[in-house]
Each structure stands twice: as C-alpha cells, then as structure tokens.
Design a protein around this motif. Structure first.
Motif, PDB file in Angstrom:
ATOM      1  N   THR A  53      -2.065  44.140 -81.312  1.00 38.15           N
ATOM      2  CA  THR A  53      -1.035  43.904 -80.475  1.00 38.15           C
ATOM      3  C   THR A  53      -1.556  43.283 -79.187  1.00 38.15           C
ATOM      4  OG1 THR A  53       0.324  46.209 -81.285  1.00 38.15           O
ATOM      5  CG2 THR A  53       0.933  45.131 -79.258  1.00 38.15           C
ATOM      6  N   ALA A  54      -2.619  43.834 -78.818  1.00 38.89           N
ATOM      7  CA  ALA A  54      -3.022  43.301 -77.483  1.00 38.89           C
ATOM      8  C   ALA A  54      -3.542  41.654 -77.966  1.00 38.89           C
ATOM      9  CB  ALA A  54      -4.264  44.075 -77.009  1.00 38.89           C
ATOM     10  N   ILE A  55      -4.146  41.650 -79.042  1.00 41.72           N
ATOM     11  CA  ILE A  55      -4.515  40.267 -79.327  1.00 41.72           C
ATOM     12  C   ILE A  55      -3.133  39.256 -79.494  1.00 41.72           C
ATOM     13  CG2 ILE A  55      -5.133  38.827 -81.140  1.00 41.72           C
ATOM     14  CD1 ILE A  55      -7.467  40.803 -81.939  1.00 41.72           C
ATOM     15  N   GLY A  56      -2.115  39.785 -79.917  1.00 40.21           N
ATOM     16  CA  GLY A  56      -0.914  39.090 -80.163  1.00 40.21           C
ATOM     17  C   GLY A  56      -0.242  38.948 -78.803  1.00 40.21           C
ATOM     18  N   LEU A  57      -0.281  39.881 -77.974  1.00 38.62           N
ATOM     19  CA  LEU A  57       0.201  39.672 -76.676  1.00 38.62           C
ATOM     20  C   LEU A  57      -0.756  38.665 -75.890  1.00 38.62           C
ATOM     21  CD1 LEU A  57       1.117  43.318 -75.587  1.00 38.62           C
ATOM     22  CD2 LEU A  57       2.871  41.494 -76.149  1.00 38.62           C
ATOM     23  N   GLU A  58      -1.808  38.592 -75.846  1.00 36.73           N
ATOM     24  CA  GLU A  58      -2.806  37.604 -75.299  1.00 36.73           C
ATOM     25  C   GLU A  58      -2.440  36.290 -75.737  1.00 36.73           C
ATOM     26  OE1 GLU A  58      -7.478  36.671 -74.455  1.00 36.73           O
ATOM     27  OE2 GLU A  58      -6.835  38.497 -75.682  1.00 36.73           O
ATOM     28  N   THR A  59      -2.068  36.098 -77.087  1.00 42.02           N
ATOM     29  CA  THR A  59      -1.849  34.655 -77.542  1.00 42.02           C
ATOM     30  C   THR A  59      -0.465  34.186 -76.810  1.00 42.02           C
ATOM     31  OG1 THR A  59      -2.917  35.385 -79.443  1.00 42.02           O
ATOM     32  CG2 THR A  59      -1.372  33.461 -79.439  1.00 42.02           C
ATOM     33  N   ARG A  64       2.726  31.219 -73.098  1.00 43.13           N
ATOM     34  CA  ARG A  64       3.849  31.122 -71.992  1.00 43.13           C
ATOM     35  C   ARG A  64       3.148  30.508 -70.654  1.00 43.13           C
ATOM     36  NH1 ARG A  64       6.238  31.856 -75.638  1.00 43.13           N
ATOM     37  NH2 ARG A  64       7.882  33.457 -76.204  1.00 43.13           N
ATOM     38  N   THR A  65       2.076  30.964 -70.588  1.00 45.06           N
ATOM     39  CA  THR A  65       1.290  30.357 -69.289  1.00 45.06           C
ATOM     40  C   THR A  65       1.153  28.707 -69.403  1.00 45.06           C
ATOM     41  OG1 THR A  65      -0.073  32.269 -69.138  1.00 45.06           O
ATOM     42  CG2 THR A  65      -0.972  30.450 -68.173  1.00 45.06           C
ATOM     43  N   LEU A  68       4.430  27.400 -68.866  1.00 47.22           N
ATOM     44  CA  LEU A  68       4.872  27.474 -67.269  1.00 47.22           C
ATOM     45  C   LEU A  68       4.270  26.453 -66.528  1.00 47.22           C
ATOM     46  CD1 LEU A  68       6.179  29.043 -65.122  1.00 47.22           C
ATOM     47  CD2 LEU A  68       4.192  30.679 -64.990  1.00 47.22           C
ATOM     48  N   LYS A  69       2.702  26.133 -67.020  1.00 51.11           N
ATOM     49  CA  LYS A  69       1.862  25.226 -66.197  1.00 51.11           C
ATOM     50  C   LYS A  69       2.706  23.702 -66.431  1.00 51.11           C
ATOM     51  CE  LYS A  69      -2.645  27.460 -66.152  1.00 51.11           C
ATOM     52  NZ  LYS A  69      -3.848  27.248 -66.531  1.00 51.11           N
ATOM     53  N   SER A  70       3.260  23.664 -67.547  1.00 53.27           N
ATOM     54  CA  SER A  70       3.697  22.394 -68.269  1.00 53.27           C
ATOM     55  C   SER A  70       5.093  22.044 -67.251  1.00 53.27           C
ATOM     56  CB  SER A  70       4.046  22.277 -69.536  1.00 53.27           C
ATOM     57  OG  SER A  70       4.829  21.075 -69.738  1.00 53.27           O
ATOM     58  N   ALA A  71       6.066  23.354 -67.105  1.00 59.40           N
ATOM     59  CA  ALA A  71       7.054  23.298 -66.343  1.00 59.40           C
ATOM     60  C   ALA A  71       6.915  23.035 -65.022  1.00 59.40           C
ATOM     61  CB  ALA A  71       7.817  24.565 -66.624  1.00 59.40           C
ATOM     62  N   LEU A  72       5.812  23.662 -64.305  1.00 56.25           N
ATOM     63  CA  LEU A  72       5.578  23.374 -62.912  1.00 56.25           C
ATOM     64  C   LEU A  72       4.898  22.054 -62.717  1.00 56.25           C
ATOM     65  CD1 LEU A  72       3.626  26.859 -62.232  1.00 56.25           C
ATOM     66  CD2 LEU A  72       5.802  26.069 -61.304  1.00 56.25           C
ATOM     67  N   ASN A  73       4.275  21.567 -63.656  1.00 51.97           N
ATOM     68  CA  ASN A  73       3.805  20.057 -63.320  1.00 51.97           C
ATOM     69  C   ASN A  73       4.834  19.226 -63.393  1.00 51.97           C
ATOM     70  OD1 ASN A  73       1.169  20.636 -63.347  1.00 51.97           O
ATOM     71  ND2 ASN A  73       0.749  20.312 -65.468  1.00 51.97           N
ATOM     72  N   ARG A  74       6.203  19.369 -64.388  1.00 56.33           N
ATOM     73  CA  ARG A  74       7.182  18.564 -64.425  1.00 56.33           C
ATOM     74  C   ARG A  74       8.087  18.754 -63.107  1.00 56.33           C
ATOM     75  NH1 ARG A  74       7.594  20.475 -69.703  1.00 56.33           N
ATOM     76  NH2 ARG A  74       9.188  21.801 -69.078  1.00 56.33           N
ATOM     77  N   LEU A  75       8.360  20.056 -62.719  1.00 53.92           N
ATOM     78  CA  LEU A  75       8.839  20.152 -61.312  1.00 53.92           C
ATOM     79  C   LEU A  75       8.146  19.573 -59.996  1.00 53.92           C
ATOM     80  CD1 LEU A  75      11.082  21.731 -60.083  1.00 53.92           C
ATOM     81  CD2 LEU A  75       9.822  23.699 -59.745  1.00 53.92           C
ATOM     82  N   GLU A  76       6.791  19.515 -60.128  1.00 55.11           N
ATOM     83  CA  GLU A  76       6.172  18.775 -59.047  1.00 55.11           C
ATOM     84  C   GLU A  76       6.328  17.333 -58.974  1.00 55.11           C
ATOM     85  OE1 GLU A  76       1.680  18.646 -57.336  1.00 55.11           O
ATOM     86  OE2 GLU A  76       1.908  19.900 -59.135  1.00 55.11           O
ATOM     87  N   ARG A  77       6.417  16.747 -60.292  1.00 55.36           N
ATOM     88  CA  ARG A  77       6.680  15.396 -60.270  1.00 55.36           C
ATOM     89  C   ARG A  77       8.069  15.247 -60.090  1.00 55.36           C
ATOM     90  NH1 ARG A  77       3.720  15.975 -65.342  1.00 55.36           N
ATOM     91  NH2 ARG A  77       5.419  16.349 -66.636  1.00 55.36           N
TER      92      ARG A  77
END
Length: 460
Positions: A53-59, A64-65, A68-77
C-alpha cells in the motif's frame, strides 16, 4: 492397572498422573506457540500488505506532485502573461488619459478665446437681432464645450482622476437649460416636449447631472417618432427622482442590460437608422455611478420607456437663487473695475487679444504678455510697474508655467499681488501647485461673469 491386568501400585498411579499433567501442560504450551506463530504470520501478511500500500501511495504522491508542479508552472506562466497584459493596459490607459488631456487643452483654447470675444461683442451690441444671434452662438459654444468636457471627464472617470463637485442645483433652471438644446429637434419631429417640477433644488455636480439629463432627453427624442417626451420630478423621502418619459418603441427585456455597454446600439436604433456611436447610455451609467445617484429603467415594448435618476433632495430653491442673483449683480456692476491694472499672461495671441478686449470693456488697464521673457523686458524698462491683479495661463511655451511670472511680479512689487491662474488642466498636481502659490484657479473656457465676479472680489 498394569499390562497383565493387575492393579497398579500407588507409585505407578502417581507417575501416570504426573505424565498426564505434563501432557496437558505441553498441550497448552503448544497451543500458545501455535497462536504466536499464527499472529506472527498475520503480522507479516499485514506488513507486506502495508508495504505494498505504501508503495502504491508513494507512486500516487509522485504522480500528483508532478501534476501539481505542472499546474503551478502553468499558473506562473499565466500570471506572467497577465502581468504583462496589465502593465500594457495601464500604459495604454495612461497614454489615453494624457492624450485626451493634451488634446482637450488644445481644443478648449479656441473655445476660451471665442467665449471671451463673444462676451466683449455682446457688450457692444445695439441691435436686438444682433443680441439674439450672439445669444444663439454663445449657447452653441457652451454646448460644444460641454460635449468636449464629457469626453475628457470620461477619460478622467476611467483613471479615477475626476471627483464630482457637489453643490445645490436648481431643478427648474437645470431643466430649462437642457430643454433649450433638445427643443428644436423635438419640434422638427412633431413631438411634444414638456417639463413638470416644483421649484426645488438637489445636491449634485451641476455639469455632470446636466450631461446625464441631456443624454437621456436626446435618446428619448431620437427614438420617439410620435407622441411626447416628458421630464419630471417626484419626491421620494430624502431623494428627488428625476424621470425622463417617452412614447417610443420601448426596450426589449433581453436588451436592458446591454444598452449601458459602450458602442451598443439596440434594435430601436437599427430600425430608426439613428446616428451616433452608442456611448450615450454608457456615459450616463458611469457618471451616475461616480455621483452615487441610482439609475433606474422601466420600459414596455410598444408603449415607451422611463429612465429615472435618484438625486439627494436639497430643499426649496429660493436660497440658492438669492445667492446666484447676488453673484450676478456683483458681476454686472461696471464701476468697481474702472482703472484696475490687470496683467494678462498667455502664450496664445488670440486669447490675449480676447481677454484684453473684454477687460477693457470693463474699464481695466490691460498689459498682455506671452511669457516670462516679455514680462522681464517690461520690468527692466518700467521698474515701477505694479499691477493690481494677474490673470495667467498655467501652461505656456517651452514647458514654462504662468506661476513663474506671478512669482516674478510679486517679488518685484514686494507684496502678494492677487492672481488668478486660468487652465484647462484638471489634474490634482496643477490644483495643488496653484493653491501652494496662493493663487485662485479658473477652468477654461472661462465664463466672463464668473471671471468678473472673482476679479471684483480679489481687488475689492
């Protein structure tokens, strides 16, 4: 018993019981051990399950990270693009405001000269017909002036620089002033144009309120083909509701929110092929908002329309009229200005000539100058020259300010000579600079009666 069937001896019996007890004890130990083994196996299974389960959650967290980084980059642009667009819009707005201010000053200059010249001409008239023509020209100039000021005021409204000047406004005088402009158009269309109101006053900015009513009446007459147009008032508690009624085609419900948008021309305008750019109601809405006056619309298709504006009630008008008549009386007296030495400073020769003609008709001794250089030359040749009042334009040639000439004359005289700065610039910076110099300010185009009353007050 023994194997041969004989009874067991006491010693053997005790041994058997001991073996039985040990056997039961071993059975309990075995059961406990088995439970521990089973629990251990369960723990291992649970741990393995939790590990998976931990491996699955980490994945999932990693995915999601990244999202989120992609969304933040788009928002910054997007934010960068919005910042660029905002900066561009602010630059465009500053340019537009500056352009309208500069152009407005240039447009109001000839109007200012024309008003002064016309006033001087009016004082020389002998023929009544000439007087009527002068009155018509004066009224036309006033209308052009107000239309230009409307354009400039809209620009200042958008930039937040225009602040209403609230005062008591007589309703009947306001109605008559507005109807003079609209009546010829209504008469040509065969429309009855009427007004109905008690002799009351409201608290508002007189110029802005006049433009609102002028636009409402112009729209009503423009889109009404037969019947009548009425401007009337109704008292509503602490407010006075000013109504403009017409018997025109009415406004469809789906258009009632759009007609206040810039450049929107509704179905009625298309049917009547009416001219204009569709900014009249937009001007009305913006000015009403700036004044804090609530605007209402009530319309029935095929029956007509009522626009209403709610203005604070200021009481009956006699006190306001008495004050106005007192100012007018002071402005029409001739003797107090006779012999007054007035300095006129303006870079426009036409304005200097018009101002000179007007002041000389009032009995003043006029000394016109184009700027500080001309004034210095006179002070050198006539060191004892001492005027009674200074009338100076604010913006002169080569970035020079009329305040410099005021300061030079005051320094030479050794006293604070009364001065009036005349300008078409409504910016707070100019107003503050004039006030800091201890001068009065008048806005172009100057009304001669207003100028006369102020000069009399300052030199009296």
């Amino acid at each position: 018993m023994n194997k041969d069937g004989r009874p067991a001896s006491p010693g053997q019996h005790d041994a058997l019981e001991e073996l039985e007890r040990r056997n039961q004890k071993l059975a309990k130990i075995n059961a406990a051990l088995m439970q521990r083994v089973e629990r251990s196996m369960d723990y291992q299974a649970n741990a393995y399950s939790m590990f998976q389960t931990a491996i699955g959650l980490e994945t999932q967290v990693r995915v999601r990270t990244e999202e989120l980084k992609s969304a933040l980059n788009r928002l910054e642009r997007a934010n960068d693009q919005l910042t660029i667009a905002r900066d561009s819009a602010e630059r465009a707005n500053r340019f537009k405001t500056g352009f309208f201010t500069a152009v407005g000053h240039d447009l109001l200059q000839p109007l200012h000269a024309a008003r002064l010249s016309l006033s001087a001409l009016a004082e020389m008239r002998d023929d009544p017909q000439q007087g009527r023509l002068i009155g018509q020209v004066d009224h036309a100039l006033s209308t052009i002036e107000e239309l230009l000021r409307t354009i400039l005021d809209l620009s200042r409204l958008e930039s937040g620089a225009l602040k209403p000047s609230f005062q008591a406004v007589e309703v009947l005088d306001l109605f008559r002033s507005v109807l003079v402009d609209i009546e010829p158009i209504a008469r040509d269309k065969g429309l009855a144009l009427t007004m109905r109101s008690r002799d009351v006053a409201v608290t508002s900015d007189p110029l802005m309120l006049r433009r609102i009513l002028q636009n409402l009446l112009a729209n009503a007459v423009q889109y009404t083909e037969q019947g009548h147009v009425l401007i009337a008032t109704r008292r509503r508690g602490a407010m006075l509701r000013i109504d403009v009624w017409d018997t025109g085609p009415g406004i469809a419900p789906q258009e009632r929110t759009k007609i206040f948008d810039e450049f929107h021309r509704g179905a009625a305008a298309q049917r009547s092929h009416a001219g204009g750019f569709g900014v009249g109601l937009s001007i009305i809405a913006r000015m009403s908002e700036a004044l804090g006056h609530r605007l209402e619309l009530c319309s029935k298709v095929g029956r007509g329309t009522r626009f209403s504006i709610h203005v604070p009630f200021a009481g009956d008008a006699p006190s306001v009229r008495a004050l106005r008549d007192g100012v007018h009386k002071a402005a029409t007296q001739a003797d107090p200005l006779s012999g007054i030495k007035a300095v006129v400073i303006d870079n426009d020769a036409g304005v200097r000539d018009a101002m000179r003609a007007l002041l000389e008709r009032w009995g003043c001794e006029v000394h016109p100058f184009g700027g500080l250089a001309e004034l210095d030359a006179t002070l050198v040749s006539e060191p004892s020259f001492r005027p009674d009042i200074i009338l100076a334009d604010y913006h002169l040639d080569a970035g020079e300010s009329g305040l410099a000439s005021v300061s030079r004359l005051r320094d030479t005289a050794g006293r604070a000579i009364q001065a009036v700065v005349i300008t078409a610039d409504h910016s707070p910076e100019v107003t503050d600079a004039v006030a800091a110099a201890g001068c009065e300010i008048l806005r172009k185009p100057v009304k001669p009666a207003e100028l006369r009353a102020l000069v009399m007050h300052l030199v009296g």
